[in-house]
Write an enzyme that holds these catalytic residues in place. Structure first.
Site, PDB file in Angstrom:
ATOM      1  N   CYS A 118       5.954  -5.099  16.276  1.00 55.71           N
ATOM      2  CA  CYS A 118       5.517  -4.137  17.286  1.00 55.71           C
ATOM      3  C   CYS A 118       4.048  -4.420  17.643  1.00 55.71           C
ATOM      4  CB  CYS A 118       5.672  -2.714  16.761  1.00 55.71           C
ATOM      5  SG  CYS A 118       7.353  -2.360  16.217  1.00 55.71           S
ATOM      6  N   CYS A 165      -1.354   5.927  10.081  1.00 52.14           N
ATOM      7  CA  CYS A 165      -0.150   5.221  10.518  1.00 52.14           C
ATOM      8  C   CYS A 165      -0.481   3.864  11.117  1.00 52.14           C
ATOM      9  CB  CYS A 165       0.582   6.015  11.605  1.00 52.14           C
ATOM     10  SG  CYS A 165       1.006   7.653  11.117  1.00 52.14           S
ATOM     11  N   LEU A 219      10.321   5.913  18.768  1.00 46.85           N
ATOM     12  CA  LEU A 219      10.733   5.759  20.170  1.00 46.85           C
ATOM     13  C   LEU A 219       9.642   4.990  20.931  1.00 46.85           C
ATOM     14  CD1 LEU A 219      12.961   6.603  22.204  1.00 46.85           C
ATOM     15  CD2 LEU A 219      11.617   8.665  22.671  1.00 46.85           C
ATOM     16  N   ASN A 220       8.469   5.576  21.003  1.00 50.31           N
ATOM     17  CA  ASN A 220       7.257   4.880  21.450  1.00 50.31           C
ATOM     18  C   ASN A 220       7.228   4.406  22.898  1.00 50.31           C
ATOM     19  OD1 ASN A 220       6.463   5.260  18.833  1.00 50.31           O
ATOM     20  ND2 ASN A 220       6.688   3.142  18.199  1.00 50.31           N
ATOM     21  N   SER A 238      11.632   6.356   8.328  1.00 49.64           N
ATOM     22  CA  SER A 238      11.312   6.044   9.722  1.00 49.64           C
ATOM     23  C   SER A 238      11.752   4.629  10.060  1.00 49.64           C
ATOM     24  CB  SER A 238       9.803   6.183   9.939  1.00 49.64           C
ATOM     25  OG  SER A 238       9.450   5.742  11.235  1.00 49.64           O
ATOM     26  N   CYS A 292       1.022  -2.266  16.081  1.00 48.40           N
ATOM     27  CA  CYS A 292       1.020  -2.017  14.635  1.00 48.40           C
ATOM     28  C   CYS A 292       0.360  -3.165  13.887  1.00 48.40           C
ATOM     29  CB  CYS A 292       2.458  -1.854  14.153  1.00 48.40           C
ATOM     30  SG  CYS A 292       2.587  -1.703  12.357  1.00 48.40           S
ATOM     31  N   CYS A 304       5.909  -6.973   7.628  1.00 40.38           N
ATOM     32  CA  CYS A 304       7.055  -6.554   8.440  1.00 40.38           C
ATOM     33  C   CYS A 304       7.337  -7.633   9.477  1.00 40.38           C
ATOM     34  CB  CYS A 304       6.750  -5.232   9.148  1.00 40.38           C
ATOM     35  SG  CYS A 304       8.162  -4.570  10.065  1.00 40.38           S
ATOM     36  N   GLU A 342       0.814  -1.202   0.000  1.00 43.19           N
ATOM     37  CA  GLU A 342       0.000   0.000   0.000  1.00 43.19           C
ATOM     38  C   GLU A 342       0.852   1.259   0.000  1.00 43.19           C
ATOM     39  OE1 GLU A 342      -3.810  -1.129   2.584  1.00 43.19           O
ATOM     40  OE2 GLU A 342      -1.962  -2.219   2.961  1.00 43.19           O
ATOM     41  N   CYS A 381       3.278   8.499   1.202  1.00 45.26           N
ATOM     42  CA  CYS A 381       3.791   7.535   2.179  1.00 45.26           C
ATOM     43  C   CYS A 381       3.938   6.188   1.482  1.00 45.26           C
ATOM     44  CB  CYS A 381       2.799   7.439   3.346  1.00 45.26           C
ATOM     45  SG  CYS A 381       3.227   6.177   4.564  1.00 45.26           S
TER      46      CYS A 381
END
Ligand code: SAH
Ligand code: SF4
Length: 365
Positions: A128, A347, A230-231, A206, A131, A124, A104, A117
């Site tokens: 995380c 996001c 960072l999160n 990123s 996500c 991935c 996408e 974007c």
């Protein structure tokens, strides 16, 4: 070089000037044609050899027979009420040995510019917890041509409405620094003023904090701005939501950030996805200030975008309080409300959409 070997086929999309010269030499054509093809393909966005009118007709016909330009195909367009367009793209072709996959890209129009974007991997592997792309796992890396192709497709599809400035963010599916060679090969074309001609300061990559990749990027001649996810405000917290933190913990990550060579007006951007009741307290904000000491940093607070996960969106007041603590300590901090939320273009939401879990969306395919 490895990416050259990987890019030796007859698909010209993603080839650098040197790779185009090698291709032309291999088929017995003069090498200087490479610059003309490079210009027609990336600057003028001509995806069909017949339209490359800067080439002699005989060469156009020969290329049509002996080469190809394999653009990602638009499977669906989802149009948001705020003007954002989410593209579902299909890439790969079993006949050419490239595994088919769906990725996408998101086109976000603004008053004087557009931001695109893009994805760097299908899925991935980083896992995380907040996500949705993580739920896909890693299907495969994208090639340089596929990454460049995402930008070209989005620009071309909006040709009539383009503003003078284009920004790109490598913030779609995937961890760009785990597909380093293809990402850099794509960026060299995207940020080349003879290529797609996006200004390096208008590009951002990123990462979840892949330290060896950050160290490599530091040595690149042309590079995008660097953003770090960072999160969390402590290792204990980050371990829980970003398992990659066990491999690249905060102190090592921030040490790599402090060593990163910044040009005079450059900053490192730290993204901080705010999870309600988890990492959004004023104490978290104070710990973030300490972590970022001696780093030329800006912080983007991203209120978590809900998906099918047992997490909470933060309360607005908490987000604003968090911002206030950082600003008071001299850390520039912005609240970023994701765009395209109604079409799952925000996001971290890209994976949800095609899994059939998204609400009814407007399709313009
Ligand atoms: N893999 C890279 C780039 C893609 S993710 C990285 O992790 O940095 C881009 C950004 O979206 C990251 O900062 C990530 O933390 C954030 N993100 C992921 N899921 C999100 C969600 N559900 N809501 C808000 N931000 C999210
Ligand atoms: Fe991968 Fe980034 Fe999602 Fe983490 S936040 S799973 S690194 S895409």
């Amino acid at each position: 070089m490895s990416h050259q070997a990987a890019n030796s086929g007859k698909n010209l999309l993603g080839k650098s000037p040197e790779e185009l010269r090698e291709f032309l030499q291999a088929i017995g054509e003069p090498a200087y044609r490479a610059a003309q093809i490079y210009h027609a393909l990336y600057r003028e966005r001509r995806f069909d050899f017949a339209a490359m009118t800067n080439l002699p007709a005989a060469l156009r016909e020969r290329l049509a027979r002996e080469a190809s330009i394999e653009m990602p195909r638009i499977v669906r367009r989802h149009l948001s009420s705020d003007g954002t367009v989410r593209y579902v793209l299909s890439i790969g072709d079993a006949a050419n040995g490239a595994k088919p996959a769906t990725i996408e890209a998101v086109f976000m129009p603004e008053e004087s510019r557009q931001t695109i974007c893009i994805s760097t991997q299908a899925g991935c592997a980083v896992d995380c917890r907040f996500c949705l792309t993580a739920t896909l796992g890693l299907m495969r890396n994208l090639t340089a041509g596929e990454i460049v192709g995402e930008v070209l497709v989005a620009l071309e599809d909006n040709r009539a409405a383009l503003k003078p400035q284009t920004n790109i963010v490598l913030m779609g599916q995937g961890e760009p620094l785990l597909n380093y060679d293809a990402v850099m090969a794509a960026l060299r074309i995207l940020l080349d003023q003879k290529g797609v001609a996006i200004a390096p300061r208008h590009a951002a990559l990123s990462t979840s904090g892949i330290i060896p990749g950050i160290e490599r990027l530091a040595h690149e001649k042309v590079r995008p701005n660097l953003a770090i996810s960072l999160n969390a405000s402590s290792n204990e917290q980050r371990d829980q939501v970003m398992p990659i933190n066990r491999k690249y913990p905060l102190e090592k990550l921030l040490e790599a950030c402090r060593k990163y060579p910044l040009k005079p007006r450059e900053w490192l951007l730290f993204e901080y996805v705010m999870l309600g009741g988890f990492n959004d307290s004023p104490e978290d904000a104070r710990r973030v200030v300490k972590l970022l000491a001696n780093v030329r940093a800006k912080v983007n607070l991203i209120p978590w975008n809900p998906g099918d996960l047992p997490l909470k969106r933060p309360e607005r007041a908490r987000v604003e309080e968090f911002q206030r603590v950082l600003m008071e300590k001299g850390v520039p901090c912005f609240i970023r409300d994701s765009r395209g939320q109604d079409v799952m273009a925000a996001c971290g939401q890209l994976a949800l959409a095609e899994a059939g879990a998204s609400p009814a969306v407007e399709s313009h395919a």
